[in-house]
Design an enzyme around this catalytic site. Structure first.
Site, PDB file in Angstrom:
ATOM      1  N   ARG A  38       1.141  -1.271  -0.022  1.00  0.00           N
ATOM      2  CA  ARG A  38       0.023   0.206  -0.068  1.00  0.00           C
ATOM      3  C   ARG A  38       0.838   1.160   0.055  1.00  0.00           C
ATOM      4  NH1 ARG A  38      -4.752  -2.340   2.626  1.00  0.00           N
ATOM      5  NH2 ARG A  38      -3.992  -1.973   4.781  1.00  0.00           N
ATOM      6  N   ARG A  42      -3.624   6.199   0.813  1.00  0.00           N
ATOM      7  CA  ARG A  42      -4.249   7.376   1.375  1.00  0.00           C
ATOM      8  C   ARG A  42      -3.243   8.074   2.448  1.00  0.00           C
ATOM      9  NH1 ARG A  42      -9.641   5.307   3.584  1.00  0.00           N
ATOM     10  NH2 ARG A  42      -8.516   3.139   3.854  1.00  0.00           N
ATOM     11  N   ARG A  51      -7.248  11.096  -6.081  1.00  0.00           N
ATOM     12  CA  ARG A  51      -8.644  10.277  -5.769  1.00  0.00           C
ATOM     13  C   ARG A  51      -9.841  10.928  -5.436  1.00  0.00           C
ATOM     14  NH1 ARG A  51     -10.755   6.988  -6.121  1.00  0.00           N
ATOM     15  NH2 ARG A  51     -11.143   5.944  -4.070  1.00  0.00           N
ATOM     16  N   ASP A  87      -6.704  -3.656  -7.224  1.00  0.00           N
ATOM     17  CA  ASP A  87      -7.299  -4.177  -6.079  1.00  0.00           C
ATOM     18  C   ASP A  87      -7.602  -5.396  -6.236  1.00  0.00           C
ATOM     19  OD1 ASP A  87      -9.972  -4.692  -4.359  1.00  0.00           O
ATOM     20  OD2 ASP A  87      -8.903  -3.198  -3.428  1.00  0.00           O
ATOM     21  N   TYR A 165     -14.142 -13.189   0.545  1.00  0.00           N
ATOM     22  CA  TYR A 165     -14.897 -11.862   0.323  1.00  0.00           C
ATOM     23  C   TYR A 165     -16.264 -12.176  -0.530  1.00  0.00           C
ATOM     24  CZ  TYR A 165     -11.628  -8.485   1.456  1.00  0.00           C
ATOM     25  OH  TYR A 165     -10.744  -7.699   2.325  1.00  0.00           O
TER      26      TYR A 165
END
Length: 368
Positions: A38, A42, A51, A87, A165
């Site tokens: 990552r 963010r 973004r 992703d 998931y």
């Protein structure tokens, strides 16, 4: 037609820093290479700016946006590798499932798989070029734009992690809905895991054809399984992916290092080190020296600083890094965190982490 449609996966700029690739093969390096899971995330103000107001998966489907996000951390830090911005849930999407990124909640499947008959909703034959071509275009564009600065890593989620998931419908603490399948519907579980494996193999080969120079397989939910379930529902598929990808690449005279990261799967270290992957990624719950002993020098290791150590003052980060390097040794080792960077982390501390890895490892290697 965008610019990315016109760029071909050939005539890439020459690689200037192959430290990461050498470390995956256990070769000598001048310093220990470092990158962060990552690292395009963010915690970077420029990432948040790029973004802002955009749908997450829309961003994933834009090769130009993915390229820009992948390159941002390299402008700030001397990382030794980049990982394409994408992703793991693009694979269930390619199989026909709807996945949305809900602000404040994370990834959400409006219609998760509930019973084995729901498997009929999935595409059995997935044309990866058609469904995931946007990832391949992003890789090709990034390989050109990175200008040979560092290698580019492609990645995928592993079958069990994606299955969990698809059944849970999003994140979960217990994963009890997905585990219920393993105990109640083992045959349907294997059928789904096999379907996922087939798509993943094609997806990874497509990433290499597009220009990926290494591949990482994320088994993020390994820790939800015990050793017995892992051996039945995760390990065979992880091995199958590596073996099939390697065999296909060998036919084309290619060899691309592969990394397996089974988070919280410390009970499976010995098995993972004999699964056709060059590198085993570790989370922070594993002691570096013990990981070296248990993997018996068969593989390079990657990891494993606790991401929360980045909340420490810079001098403390330097000490933690030094200790970690002493535990792993400088050969056959790639420094990383034991998980991804968190959004509230200070970029300066990420810089201190990278700098400490380079500085301490150079000193260690000089003394060898």
């Amino acid at each position: 037609m965008s610019k990315a449609d016109l760029i071909l996966p050939k005539d890439f700029p020459q690689l200037k820093n192959d430290t990461f690739l050498r470390a995956t093969r256990g070769e000598e390096t001048e310093h220990v290479p470092v990158w962060c899971m990552r690292q395009a995330g963010r915690y970077l103000p420029e990432f948040r700016e790029s973004r802002a107001g955009k749908d997450f998966f829309e961003t994933c489907r834009s090769p130009e946006a993915c390229c820009e996000l992948t390159l941002q951390p390299l402008r700030r830090f001397p990382f030794d590798a980049a990982i394409i911005f994408s992703d793991i849930l693009v694979v269930p999407q390619a199989m026909g499932m709807d996945v949305q990124m809900v602000p404040g909640k994370g990834p959400t499947f409006p219609e998760p798989l509930k019973e084995p008959e729901d498997l009929q909703r999935l595409r059995t034959k997935v044309d990866v070029d058609k469904e995931l071509g946007y990832v391949f275009k992003a890789i090709t564009l990034t390989r050109h734009k990175i200008e040979g600065k560092v290698p580019l890593i492609g990645f995928t989620g592993a079958p069990w992690t994606l299955m969990s998931y698809m059944i849970e419908g999003g994140g979960s603490n217990t994963h009890s809905k997905a585990k219920r399948w393993l105990y109640r519907h083992p045959d349907a579980s294997h059928m789904l895991l096999k379907m996922l494996t087939d798509v993943i193999v094609e997806y990874l080969l497509g990433q290499v054809a597009a220009g990926a120079q290494a591949l990482q397989v994320f088994e993020s939910h390994a820790g939800i399984l015990g050793p017995v379930e892992f051996k039945e529902f995760s390990l065979p598929y992880l091995r199958d992916i590596a073996r099939r990808v390697k065999d296909k690449l060998k036919e084309a005279g290619q060899d691309v290092p592969m990394i397996v990261f089974a988070k919280d799967g410390h009970y499976a270290l010995e098995d993972l080190s004999q699964s056709h992957y060059e590198v085993v990624g570790l989370d922070w719950t594993v002691d570096p020296r013990s990981a070296r002993e248990r993997t018996g020098g068969k593989v390079s290791l990657q990891g494993n600083m606790d991401p929360c150590a980045l909340y420490a003052p810079k001098e403390r980060i330097s000490d933690i890094v030094k200790k970690m390097l002493e535990g792993f040794g400088a050969r056959g080792y790639i420094a990383n965190l034991g998980h991804g960077l968190y959004p509230d982390m200070d970029p300066e501390n990420v810089g201190a982490f990278v700098e400490a890895v380079h500085r301490h490892s150079k000193q260690m290697i000089k003394q060898m």
